[in-house]
Design an enzyme around this catalytic site. Structure first.
Site, mmCIF file in Angstrom:
data_model
loop_
_atom_site.group_PDB
_atom_site.id
_atom_site.type_symbol
_atom_site.label_atom_id
_atom_site.label_comp_id
_atom_site.label_asym_id
_atom_site.label_seq_id
_atom_site.Cartn_x
_atom_site.Cartn_y
_atom_site.Cartn_z
ATOM 1 N N ASP A 76 26.112 1.906 13.698
ATOM 2 C CA ASP A 76 24.816 2.572 13.635
ATOM 3 C C ASP A 76 23.822 1.587 13.017
ATOM 4 O O ASP A 76 24.008 1.160 11.879
ATOM 5 C CB ASP A 76 24.967 3.830 12.767
ATOM 6 C CG ASP A 76 23.739 4.715 12.813
ATOM 7 O OD1 ASP A 76 22.773 4.369 13.516
ATOM 8 O OD2 ASP A 76 23.768 5.769 12.141
ATOM 9 N N ILE A 77 22.775 1.229 13.764
ATOM 10 C CA ILE A 77 21.872 0.182 13.262
ATOM 11 C C ILE A 77 20.427 0.662 13.155
ATOM 12 O O ILE A 77 20.009 1.598 13.814
ATOM 13 C CB ILE A 77 21.924 -1.101 14.135
ATOM 14 C CG1 ILE A 77 21.627 -0.782 15.598
ATOM 15 C CG2 ILE A 77 23.252 -1.802 13.954
ATOM 16 C CD1 ILE A 77 21.533 -2.016 16.477
ATOM 17 N N HIS A 115 -8.233 -11.982 4.490
ATOM 18 C CA HIS A 115 -7.004 -11.275 4.087
ATOM 19 C C HIS A 115 -6.088 -11.103 5.284
ATOM 20 O O HIS A 115 -6.463 -11.382 6.416
ATOM 21 C CB HIS A 115 -7.360 -9.907 3.484
ATOM 22 C CG HIS A 115 -8.115 -9.027 4.432
ATOM 23 N ND1 HIS A 115 -9.477 -9.126 4.600
ATOM 24 C CD2 HIS A 115 -7.712 -8.054 5.273
ATOM 25 C CE1 HIS A 115 -9.880 -8.247 5.499
ATOM 26 N NE2 HIS A 115 -8.821 -7.584 5.936
ATOM 27 N N GLY A 165 3.893 2.019 -0.821
ATOM 28 C CA GLY A 165 4.702 2.232 -2.016
ATOM 29 C C GLY A 165 3.892 2.326 -3.291
ATOM 30 O O GLY A 165 4.318 2.923 -4.272
ATOM 31 N N ASP A 203 0.767 -1.238 0.000
ATOM 32 C CA ASP A 203 0.000 0.000 0.000
ATOM 33 C C ASP A 203 0.803 1.297 0.000
ATOM 34 O O ASP A 203 0.513 2.205 -0.770
ATOM 35 C CB ASP A 203 -0.951 0.011 1.193
ATOM 36 C CG ASP A 203 -2.242 -0.749 0.908
ATOM 37 O OD1 ASP A 203 -2.704 -0.694 -0.232
ATOM 38 O OD2 ASP A 203 -2.770 -1.379 1.833
ATOM 39 N N TYR A 242 -9.674 0.988 3.371
ATOM 40 C CA TYR A 242 -9.209 0.921 4.755
ATOM 41 C C TYR A 242 -8.671 2.252 5.241
ATOM 42 O O TYR A 242 -8.121 3.037 4.471
ATOM 43 C CB TYR A 242 -8.082 -0.116 4.902
ATOM 44 C CG TYR A 242 -8.581 -1.411 5.488
ATOM 45 C CD1 TYR A 242 -8.829 -1.517 6.850
ATOM 46 C CD2 TYR A 242 -8.829 -2.513 4.686
ATOM 47 C CE1 TYR A 242 -9.320 -2.694 7.394
ATOM 48 C CE2 TYR A 242 -9.321 -3.698 5.213
ATOM 49 C CZ TYR A 242 -9.559 -3.783 6.568
ATOM 50 O OH TYR A 242 -10.041 -4.931 7.100
ATOM 51 N N HIS A 300 -7.092 -11.473 8.995
ATOM 52 C CA HIS A 300 -8.411 -10.880 9.213
ATOM 53 C C HIS A 300 -9.495 -11.771 8.658
ATOM 54 O O HIS A 300 -9.721 -11.821 7.468
ATOM 55 C CB HIS A 300 -8.475 -9.479 8.602
ATOM 56 C CG HIS A 300 -9.636 -8.682 9.093
ATOM 57 N ND1 HIS A 300 -9.833 -7.370 8.757
ATOM 58 C CD2 HIS A 300 -10.678 -9.013 9.912
ATOM 59 C CE1 HIS A 300 -10.947 -6.932 9.341
ATOM 60 N NE2 HIS A 300 -11.471 -7.919 10.036
HETATM 61 CU CU LIG Z 1 -8.763 -6.338 7.435
#
Ligand SMILES: [Cu+2]
Length: 655
Positions: free
Chosen positions: A607-608, A458, A319, A317, A396, A618
């Site tokens: 540095d992480i 989903h 991207g 979603d 959503y 769902h």
């Molecule tokens: Cu859902």
């Protein structure tokens, strides 16, 4: 609606009391987003360099991340690091990345990105190809089979149908039609045109495939949930008022928030929404670093229905869908409390023009009557500072709260709400009382939420990128494994548990999965020690999560390969920001984290960055229809030996 409108007198008061909208005339902090002038300077520079064409479409114009060390060492009053903008644009099938020095309006770089596709734009959703498809006799016949004689009330958009390696679609910018029949109802999710799988080429406007699997008539009726449709509401008698009579308890200076011991920078990024940066905790006179940058990185929502028009719904979603800005405009009094302060943003429209988007995030203090701690008669009431955004992606809505707490915790809460994706039942009879027998074929891949409407199974996965800097940038990731220790045969107990703490040395060993049978704490340690000699650290306390049930060979799973592990640990790289890669639209398998970590880089004493994924399967219930109550999940960044004792001990209200 009356509830959203304030009386005129109080609206005027609000106008005067709220700080000015935060799209500033000039940047005041190294991380401040581009101003309108800077944004436009990018367009001017590209025009002067002869790079713009009539067909140029922008999917990003934003500040390029400045050097991290320069940002940490910057103090108010110092000059800002050179402001460089980055932009992503497409010209036909060609995608380019470019950087521009905004002060001198010079193009610094111009890089073709062969083989990738930019995110979907408004022009893709409502493409000319939709018109062409509706003129196709096969589509007209399919609509007729569903009892739709006239196309006048049919509206379709195109959705990215993913990439399943089909050679017919290789290199094309394809879209799949999603159609509904409009009526007097606002909620058209119960009025889908079902079983029709139409794939189009969004560049050539060709109809590439028409699949007509299952005929389900569009049913009369709909399911609206606005006030007008509901009629009388269940109204509460006893008002609850939340007021801050002395004004807000935090300061918002440009984009910098100061509250209690916390100080941080906040901005709204077009692709990922709220980014909190340079988060510090004031300890005596020192501002101790905790988190350099934290934000949502990617969302993946695969549907679990094998039919042609459904298996392709494997949305990446953030991207694929964030053109125009991921963050939705917030409604005062509904999305945020009345006393909230709002942050605005500038997003590029397709042609690149700066577009002002108000109220993309809100900041407010919250006290819900809970305790911070207690013992006997002694205790303290709790409060927290919330930075909220809502991402509305199609059906959503995802609420994302960054919650800064008095005891040093940062809690990130994600709430899923909105409308579940539904399909129309194909069987002759709707589900009705007395049919509680064996499932029909209509609910093999979902569940009925009303007579003819099936909500399809989903998953949701959310990846957060957490660039931890605990007391500086030299950090370690350690696991505290809890293991049983056998006690001798002569001991009345058989065993106790003990901890084994070990740092993770390389990134392939930092790919971790939660397992209740093998409990472990995940911590990032810094170079300071607390009073008893333990290293300062922050723990990532994970949320409830899931293991994916998708086959490892499934293209859809591989294109969102970050879901293979709950946690990834990588060395900091300014170029690595999006868990499924920079260009997930119709992408190839393995982009993002799986590709970057192949090098198995060292992650100890450097540095992480933590990449944390949580999610949910769902299986939809009746109560999720017609609009879903918010389902919350949260994870916590929790101080662990960062302090010498409870940092909330002396927190209390001024008399
Ligand atoms: Cu859902």
């Amino acid at each position: 609606m009356a509830r959203r409108l304030l009386p005129l007198s109080s609206a005027l008061v609000v106008l005067f009391l709220l700080p000015a909208a935060s799209v500033a005339q000039s940047a005041r902090h190294p991380l401040d987003p581009l101003t309108r002038h800077e944004h436009f300077a990018v367009l001017e520079a590209l025009e002067r360099a002869g790079r713009l064409t009539d067909g140029t479409q922008f999917t990003r114009i934003d500040l390029r991340a400045p050097d991290k060390a320069a940002v940490w060492s910057w103090r108010p009053g110092m000059p800002l690091p050179t402001r460089v903008a980055e932009a992503v644009l497409s010209q036909g099938a060609d995608v380019f990345e470019t950087t521009v020095d905004v002060a001198s309006k010079q193009v610094l770089s111009w890089t073709p990105r062969p083989g990738v596709q930019t995110m979907y734009l408004e022009s893709d959703f409502n493409s000319e190809a939709v018109k062409k498809a509706l003129e196709d006799p096969r589509v007209a016949a399919a609509l007729k089979r569903r009892g739709i004689g006239s196309q006048r009330f049919v509206t379709c958009i195109t959705l990215p149908p993913g990439n399943f390696g089909d050679p017919r679609f290789a290199g094309r910018r394809i879209g799949q039609l999603a159609c509904r029949e409009r009526s007097g109802y606002r909620n058209t999710y119960a009025r889908r045109i079902e079983g029709l799988g139409v794939v189009v080429d969004l560049r050539t406007n060709e109809v590439l495939e028409v699949a007509d699997d299952d005929v389900a008539p569009v049913r009369p009726g709909g399911t609206d949930f606005d006030r007008g449709a509901l009629g009388r509401l269940r109204e509460f008698d006893a008002p609850i008022e939340v007021r801050q009579p002395r004004g807000a308890g935090f300061t918002l200076d440009g984009h910098v928030v100061t509250w209690d011991r916390w100080r941080f920078h906040v901005r709204s990024d077009a692709r990922v929404g709220t980014i909190v940066s340079t988060v510090t905790w004031k300890d005596g006179e020192r501002d101790r670093p905790v988190l350099y940058e934290g934000h949502l990185s990617e969302i993946f929502v695969p549907y679990m229905d094998p039919r042609r028009d459904w298996f392709t719904r494997t949305f990446i979603d953030a991207g694929e869908y964030s053109a125009g800005g991921l963050a939705d405009v917030l409604t005062p009094g509904v999305d945020c409390p009345d006393h909230a302060t709002y942050i605005d943003a500038m997003v590029p429209a397709g042609k690149g023009w700066p577009q002002y988007k108000p109220r993309v995030a809100c900041v407010f203090e919250r006290a819900a009557g809970e305790m911070l701690w207690r013992h006997g008669e002694e205790g303290r009431p709790s409060r927290e500072l919330v930075v909220r955004m809502v991402a509305m992606i199609g059906n959503y809505d995802y609420v994302i709260d960054w919650r800064f707490q008095v005891d040093g915790q940062i809690r990130v809460s994600l709430g899923a709400t909105g409308i579940v994706e539904t399909k129309m039942a194909t069987a002759r009879d709707a589900r009705a009382p007395g049919t509680n027998g064996p499932s029909s074929r209509d609910d093999a891949y979902g569940r009925f939420v009303e007579g003819h409407v099936v909500a399809v199974n989903h998953d949701h996965y959310f990846n957060f990128r957490l660039d931890m800097d605990v007391d500086g940038t030299t950090n370690r990731f350690v696991r505290d494994q809890l293991v049983p220790k056998a006690l001798g045969a002569d001991h009345p107990r058989r065993s106790v548990w003990v901890t084994e703490t070990a740092p993770v040395q390389r990134e392939l060993d930092g790919r971790l999965t939660m397992d209740m049978h093998k409990p472990a704490l995940w911590r990032v340690t810094g170079s300071r020690e607390n009073a008893v000699g333990y290293p300062s650290s922050y723990q990532l306390l994970p949320s409830h999560s899931i293991h994916t049930l998708m086959d490892p060979g499934d293209f859809a799973r591989q294109r969102a390969g970050f879901i293979d592990h709950h946690l990834w640990v990588t060395p900091y790289s300014a170029a690595e920001r999006y868990a499924a890669g920079d260009y997930p639209t119709l992408s190839q398998p393995g982009e993002g984290l799986p590709t970057w970590t192949k090098a198995n880089r060292a992650v100890a004493d450097t540095d992480i960055v933590l990449w944390y994924t949580f999610g949910m399967h769902h299986m939809v219930r009746a109560e999720d229809w017609p609009v879903m109550p918010v389902l919350w999940h949260d994870f916590v960044l929790r101080p662990f030996d960062f302090h010498d004792r409870n940092p909330a001990l002396e927190a209390g209200m001024k008399p």
